[in-house]
Design a protein around this motif. Sequence first.
Motif, PDB file in Angstrom:
ATOM      1  N   GLY A 170       0.813  -1.216   0.000  1.00  6.83           N
ATOM      2  CA  GLY A 170       0.000   0.000   0.000  1.00  6.83           C
ATOM      3  C   GLY A 170       0.841   1.259   0.000  1.00  6.83           C
ATOM      4  N   ILE A 171       1.909   1.270   0.791  1.00  5.99           N
ATOM      5  CA  ILE A 171       2.792   2.447   0.852  1.00  5.99           C
ATOM      6  C   ILE A 171       3.496   2.652  -0.489  1.00  5.99           C
ATOM      7  CG2 ILE A 171       4.888   3.382   1.905  1.00  5.99           C
ATOM      8  CD1 ILE A 171       3.984   2.125   4.540  1.00  5.99           C
ATOM      9  N   ILE A 172       3.937   1.558  -1.106  1.00  8.82           N
ATOM     10  CA  ILE A 172       4.606   1.658  -2.413  1.00  8.82           C
ATOM     11  C   ILE A 172       3.649   2.197  -3.466  1.00  8.82           C
ATOM     12  CG2 ILE A 172       5.624   0.320  -4.304  1.00  8.82           C
ATOM     13  CD1 ILE A 172       6.828  -1.523  -2.165  1.00  8.82           C
ATOM     14  N   MET A 173       2.414   1.680  -3.489  1.00  8.81           N
ATOM     15  CA  MET A 173       1.433   2.138  -4.478  1.00  8.81           C
ATOM     16  C   MET A 173       1.112   3.616  -4.284  1.00  8.81           C
ATOM     17  SD  MET A 173      -2.389   0.721  -5.378  1.00  8.81           S
ATOM     18  CE  MET A 173      -1.736  -0.653  -6.324  1.00  8.81           C
ATOM     19  N   GLN A 174       0.931   4.018  -3.043  1.00  5.44           N
ATOM     20  CA  GLN A 174       0.625   5.427  -2.771  1.00  5.44           C
ATOM     21  C   GLN A 174       1.800   6.322  -3.140  1.00  5.44           C
ATOM     22  OE1 GLN A 174      -2.263   6.778  -1.929  1.00  5.44           O
ATOM     23  NE2 GLN A 174      -3.294   4.795  -1.839  1.00  5.44           N
ATOM     24  N   SER A 175       3.012   5.853  -2.931  1.00  4.24           N
ATOM     25  CA  SER A 175       4.199   6.626  -3.304  1.00  4.24           C
ATOM     26  C   SER A 175       4.243   6.864  -4.803  1.00  4.24           C
ATOM     27  CB  SER A 175       5.473   5.904  -2.851  1.00  4.24           C
ATOM     28  OG  SER A 175       5.503   5.754  -1.447  1.00  4.24           O
ATOM     29  N   VAL A 176       3.899   5.830  -5.576  1.00  4.30           N
ATOM     30  CA  VAL A 176       3.865   5.958  -7.035  1.00  4.30           C
ATOM     31  C   VAL A 176       2.808   6.978  -7.454  1.00  4.30           C
ATOM     32  CG1 VAL A 176       3.331   4.757  -9.192  1.00  4.30           C
ATOM     33  CG2 VAL A 176       4.740   3.636  -7.455  1.00  4.30           C
ATOM     34  N   ILE A 177       1.646   6.918  -6.809  1.00  8.16           N
ATOM     35  CA  ILE A 177       0.568   7.870  -7.126  1.00  8.16           C
ATOM     36  C   ILE A 177       1.002   9.293  -6.832  1.00  8.16           C
ATOM     37  CG2 ILE A 177      -1.767   8.625  -6.501  1.00  8.16           C
ATOM     38  CD1 ILE A 177      -2.427   5.654  -6.014  1.00  8.16           C
ATOM     39  N   GLY A 205       0.530   4.035   9.808  1.00  2.82           N
ATOM     40  CA  GLY A 205       1.449   4.749   8.931  1.00  2.82           C
ATOM     41  C   GLY A 205       0.909   4.881   7.525  1.00  2.82           C
ATOM     42  N   LEU A 206       0.365   3.788   6.976  1.00  3.12           N
ATOM     43  CA  LEU A 206      -0.192   3.799   5.625  1.00  3.12           C
ATOM     44  C   LEU A 206      -1.347   4.793   5.525  1.00  3.12           C
ATOM     45  CD1 LEU A 206      -0.737   2.775   2.748  1.00  3.12           C
ATOM     46  CD2 LEU A 206      -1.982   0.839   3.760  1.00  3.12           C
ATOM     47  N   CYS A 207      -2.292   4.713   6.451  1.00  4.77           N
ATOM     48  CA  CYS A 207      -3.475   5.582   6.399  1.00  4.77           C
ATOM     49  C   CYS A 207      -3.098   7.056   6.611  1.00  4.77           C
ATOM     50  CB  CYS A 207      -4.495   5.140   7.442  1.00  4.77           C
ATOM     51  SG  CYS A 207      -5.205   3.502   7.118  1.00  4.77           S
ATOM     52  N   ALA A 208      -2.178   7.312   7.538  1.00  2.00           N
ATOM     53  CA  ALA A 208      -1.737   8.684   7.779  1.00  2.00           C
ATOM     54  C   ALA A 208      -0.950   9.222   6.588  1.00  2.00           C
ATOM     55  CB  ALA A 208      -0.892   8.742   9.054  1.00  2.00           C
ATOM     56  N   PHE A 209      -0.221   8.344   5.907  1.00  2.00           N
ATOM     57  CA  PHE A 209       0.515   8.719   4.701  1.00  2.00           C
ATOM     58  C   PHE A 209      -0.433   9.227   3.620  1.00  2.00           C
ATOM     59  CE2 PHE A 209       3.059   7.068   0.875  1.00  2.00           C
ATOM     60  CZ  PHE A 209       3.841   8.219   0.811  1.00  2.00           C
ATOM     61  N   VAL A 210      -1.556   8.560   3.467  1.00  2.00           N
ATOM     62  CA  VAL A 210      -2.548   8.948   2.461  1.00  2.00           C
ATOM     63  C   VAL A 210      -3.290  10.215   2.880  1.00  2.00           C
ATOM     64  CG1 VAL A 210      -4.673   8.256   1.274  1.00  2.00           C
ATOM     65  CG2 VAL A 210      -2.846   6.580   1.642  1.00  2.00           C
ATOM     66  N   LEU A 211      -3.674  10.308   4.132  1.00  2.00           N
ATOM     67  CA  LEU A 211      -4.462  11.456   4.596  1.00  2.00           C
ATOM     68  C   LEU A 211      -3.632  12.727   4.725  1.00  2.00           C
ATOM     69  CD1 LEU A 211      -6.630   9.743   7.360  1.00  2.00           C
ATOM     70  CD2 LEU A 211      -7.371  10.425   5.073  1.00  2.00           C
ATOM     71  N   GLY A 212      -2.356  12.563   5.031  1.00  2.00           N
ATOM     72  CA  GLY A 212      -1.495  13.728   5.203  1.00  2.00           C
ATOM     73  C   GLY A 212      -1.474  14.220   6.639  1.00  2.00           C
ATOM     74  N   GLN A 213      -0.601  15.168   6.874  1.00  2.00           N
ATOM     75  CA  GLN A 213      -0.364  15.684   8.220  1.00  2.00           C
ATOM     76  C   GLN A 213      -1.622  16.256   8.861  1.00  2.00           C
ATOM     77  OE1 GLN A 213       2.347  18.975   8.189  1.00  2.00           O
ATOM     78  NE2 GLN A 213       2.468  19.141  10.421  1.00  2.00           N
ATOM     79  N   GLU A 214      -2.454  16.919   8.077  1.00  2.00           N
ATOM     80  CA  GLU A 214      -3.614  17.634   8.621  1.00  2.00           C
ATOM     81  C   GLU A 214      -4.587  16.713   9.349  1.00  2.00           C
ATOM     82  OE1 GLU A 214      -7.297  20.496   7.076  1.00  2.00           O
ATOM     83  OE2 GLU A 214      -5.868  19.645   5.636  1.00  2.00           O
ATOM     84  N   TYR A 215      -4.735  15.476   8.845  1.00  2.00           N
ATOM     85  CA  TYR A 215      -5.744  14.583   9.396  1.00  2.00           C
ATOM     86  C   TYR A 215      -5.173  13.413  10.195  1.00  2.00           C
ATOM     87  CZ  TYR A 215      -8.910  17.021   6.226  1.00  2.00           C
ATOM     88  OH  TYR A 215      -9.639  17.991   5.577  1.00  2.00           O
ATOM     89  N   SER A 216      -3.858  13.323  10.334  1.00  2.00           N
ATOM     90  CA  SER A 216      -3.246  12.154  10.976  1.00  2.00           C
ATOM     91  C   SER A 216      -3.655  12.002  12.435  1.00  2.00           C
ATOM     92  CB  SER A 216      -1.719  12.235  10.866  1.00  2.00           C
ATOM     93  OG  SER A 216      -1.313  12.197   9.525  1.00  2.00           O
ATOM     94  N   LEU A 217      -3.510  13.078  13.211  1.00  2.00           N
ATOM     95  CA  LEU A 217      -3.879  13.019  14.624  1.00  2.00           C
ATOM     96  C   LEU A 217      -5.374  12.767  14.790  1.00  2.00           C
ATOM     97  CD1 LEU A 217      -1.736  15.954  16.085  1.00  2.00           C
ATOM     98  CD2 LEU A 217      -1.361  13.509  16.397  1.00  2.00           C
ATOM     99  N   TYR A 218      -6.151  13.410  13.960  1.00  2.00           N
ATOM    100  CA  TYR A 218      -7.605  13.234  14.005  1.00  2.00           C
ATOM    101  C   TYR A 218      -7.980  11.782  13.713  1.00  2.00           C
ATOM    102  CZ  TYR A 218     -12.492  13.789  12.464  1.00  2.00           C
ATOM    103  OH  TYR A 218     -13.841  13.670  12.290  1.00  2.00           O
TER     104      TYR A 218
END
Length: 214
Positions: free
Chosen positions: A90-97, A141-154
């Motif tokens: 998942g992390i690799i695929m998101q990195s490519v995107i 880590g994967l989900c926070a990677f996709v959502l970004g810093q703004e939504y990670s803590l939330y």
Amino acid sequence: MIYLTIAIIFMILSYISEKIIYRLDNCMDKNLTNKILIFLPNMIIPILIYTKYELSIQTISYMALIPFLTVVSIIDFRTTYVYDITILSGIIMQSVIFLLNKQLSEGSMSHIKGLFIGVVLSYILAKATKSLGDGDIGFYGLCAFVLGQEYSLYMIFLSFMLASIYGGYILLRKRKSIKSSIPFTPFISLATILIILTQKDIINLYFDILSRNL
């Protein structure tokens, strides 16, 4: 036409997800409930995502995440085990995107910081509370990677809130011990999906209700 295309694509991805689930865990029963849990979210949620965001790199990123949420959550729910290969893929695929994004320089740091927050904070919580496993840390880590810093803590806060509601249900309805472990990735997935579809509307509504009752 676009909705039909999305439905067909994710019907195929649902079929692939089902094969992956049973390949990773060949002891899992092949029943109708699992099929519904695999196909229904994979086909409905991407359409809701497209309806909200239309066609963009962000939309593709969110859509591509859904099959991973499904695979990880179902396996964890049925077996309480998270396979590292699913998280890494998942992390690799998101990195490519993200690399395909023309505005990479502007948005990449937010996602990298999100990954850092998701892994580090969940690791601290895992060691402090003993409520998370190693697989949960990577999944955060994967989900926070996709959502970004703004939504990670939330997302982390919301997942714990959802898990506590389910834990309360188990205690009250099923009369199980409070020490009984529950799979955590389904709540991480649900929190991530809710944030994708509503952003911060849920937490804003929550605090609005609190302020009215004070």
